[in-house]
Design a protein around this motif. Sequence first.
Motif, PDB file in Angstrom:
ATOM      1  N   LEU A  55       1.117  27.060  14.664  1.00  0.00           N
ATOM      2  CA  LEU A  55       0.190  26.040  15.161  1.00  0.00           C
ATOM      3  C   LEU A  55       0.644  24.649  14.753  1.00  0.00           C
ATOM      4  O   LEU A  55       1.260  24.461  13.700  1.00  0.00           O
ATOM      5  CB  LEU A  55      -1.214  26.274  14.595  1.00  0.00           C
ATOM      6  CG  LEU A  55      -1.872  27.642  14.805  1.00  0.00           C
ATOM      7  CD1 LEU A  55      -3.136  27.732  13.970  1.00  0.00           C
ATOM      8  CD2 LEU A  55      -2.177  27.872  16.269  1.00  0.00           C
ATOM      9  N   ARG A  76      -3.206  23.831  17.584  1.00  0.00           N
ATOM     10  CA  ARG A  76      -2.759  24.195  18.921  1.00  0.00           C
ATOM     11  C   ARG A  76      -1.516  25.065  18.801  1.00  0.00           C
ATOM     12  O   ARG A  76      -0.561  24.711  18.104  1.00  0.00           O
ATOM     13  CB  ARG A  76      -2.447  22.930  19.724  1.00  0.00           C
ATOM     14  CG  ARG A  76      -1.973  23.190  21.167  1.00  0.00           C
ATOM     15  CD  ARG A  76      -1.740  21.868  21.902  1.00  0.00           C
ATOM     16  NE  ARG A  76      -0.791  21.040  21.175  1.00  0.00           N
ATOM     17  CZ  ARG A  76       0.541  21.184  21.249  1.00  0.00           C
ATOM     18  NH1 ARG A  76       1.061  22.142  22.010  1.00  0.00           N
ATOM     19  NH2 ARG A  76       1.332  20.388  20.566  1.00  0.00           N
ATOM     20  N   CYS A  77      -1.539  26.231  19.461  1.00  0.00           N
ATOM     21  CA  CYS A  77      -0.418  27.160  19.383  1.00  0.00           C
ATOM     22  C   CYS A  77       0.807  26.545  20.056  1.00  0.00           C
ATOM     23  O   CYS A  77       0.737  26.095  21.210  1.00  0.00           O
ATOM     24  CB  CYS A  77      -0.793  28.468  20.069  1.00  0.00           C
ATOM     25  SG  CYS A  77       0.538  29.688  20.046  1.00  0.00           S
TER      26      CYS A  77
END
Length: 698
Positions: A55, A76-77
């Motif tokens: 992430l 956020r990946c």
Amino acid sequence: MSAAAKASPAARALIKLGLVDALSRALHLPLRYEDETRLTPPLDSRPGESVLVELEMVQVPAQPPRPGQPWTALGRCVISGQRVQLRFVHAHAGLRKLLEPGQRVRAFGEVRHSFSGCDMVHPQVRAVQPGEPLPATLTPVYPTSASLPQNYLRKSIAAALPRAPLHECFASADQALPRGLLPLRQAVLTLHHPAPTESLDALLDRTHPAWQRIKYDELLAQQLSQKRAQQLRRQSAAPRLAPHPNPLAQALLQHLPFALTPAQERVLAEIQADLSPPARHAVTPMHRLLQGDVGSGKTVVAALAACMALAAGWQCALMAPTEILAEQLFGKLVEWLEPLGVQVAWLSGSVKGRRRAAMLEAAASGQAGLVVGTHAVIEQQVRFARLGLVIIDEQHRFGVQQRLTLKDKASEGDGAGADPRSAPLEAHLLMMSATPIPRTLAMSYFADLDLSVLDGLPPGRSPIVTRVLGAQRRDEVIARMSGALEQGRQIYWVCPLVEESEKLDLENATATHALLSERLAPWPVALLHGRMKAPEKAAVMAAFKAGEARVLVATTVIEVGVDVPNASLMIVEHAERFGLSQLHQLRGRVGRGSAASACVLLHGGPLSQAGRARLQAMAQTQDGFEIARRDLEIRGPGEFLGARQSGAQLLRFADVQHDGDLLDAARERADRLLAQAPEACDAHIARWLGHRTEFIKA
């Protein structure tokens, strides 16, 4: 200040776990593994599966987390762009620094899917650089303690592996290893750092080839150690005792109101071969375990074995774990042997003052040929003139040191050696157990012992019907007790054991005694529990045996040794709290006379799977060996080994029940290896057992 005191808490925790050198750390093997070798998009994860997600942190609360407070950050990946909330139920201040906006992290844990998106609750988190390579092997998870973090332990073990002495102890691998087993170093390295292509199921259930090598080596060390203990005993000398039957034994046999069973005759012949071998053979110390089911007649075998010592001019000591059991044995042996001119001394914690002094003098002078008692028999003040035979009943109730202490008393007397210049003679040792031992345990933990089995019951014993009933039928059971009492029978009612509190035990037993006294009046109801003083217990048992008390409410102090032929009904309350062997022992208190007998197992609910299996086994069979086999399946070996291990686990990796093939292979090689490579055997034993070899000597 010592070096240990100056060490960090984690370093001290390593020492506490016994991880003191490279070898001990190398053999501290993982419990399970985490797969951090690949990144997984959050939405691709399956329920219950732990995955690794990379992430980039997007949003972090402005306020730093307070210890113990919930805290949430958003990332956020980097693979899929999916947003993931990292929720920490118990946050700490270091999280704010680790999870700054823009920071790249890898989080390992379970992804939970909801309408609001993807959550990871309390994942393992660490900062990474863009493009940082993934691990090439699975990540080990080790047994540890609260003060020893996994990362610290992993680094310590990884640093120790290259230095650990994992060479092959035996010059020729073919000499020691069954075909197909991995080299030791390869097996250990595989278990610490398995490739992601290895079968995770095989690693976790310990069927992987690397585990097979570890378990085989441990079983081989155990077999070598026990064979070595046998060899050392065979180099020692013990007194030659009288054969069976001798004049004293013949007089006892004529005095007994029953004939010996074929099983008893066979076992006595085995004991005679140890105690009185042919003249051309040296006499080495007997180290025999006599196992027989409840009521199989072990006491008379012990009495006739004692006659072999007494007829040869040697003394015999018999030790039992509880005062009730010891006193029952004492009463039986006095009844049998004192009419034949044998003085039997009694030693227990309740024997004090002049009576104790007289008993000590009788043992020390040799006037008492047989000394019976509890742990008091091994106290320092107790001396024997010529101790030739030691008999220990319910041997698994005693610790290793207690058994060795009693056996060592043979070297203290004046008659210890025939020649004052020679080494003192060792006493023969006969251990008895009413808990039949399954074959796999006999082959492993008891491989150093010679085993005798009483596999037949004396004639005239009545069968026992076993019923399993729910606790809601308690009143019905009490109502039916009156019928047995009116037929002149006696009844046991065993109260449940509450391990956490003796006070609760006593309250429960007292309340049950009051209830039964009221409901069964005018029949007299007695109470027996572990907190009573020895004279009180003896008085209660004497009253019950004489029939003055018709019902006995008791805790498990009556589990072994109590012999009241008129008792035909056993009721065990909350039977699900007891082990199978305990239940079998309790059931064995009835069925000792000619009357039809019954055992009622009352259980609470709902039953666990193991509890249900135990009670079903009791209802289905009275065969002690079948019950022992099922108990091994349900509970593991602890029930059978008792204090033989002295609190230490002799086998850390192997399971004698499931690793029978490896055990057979180790047994097959042990004698040959001891003859061909004794020094290599010593090294192998030291590597796998270390100080635990002392436990095997008892």
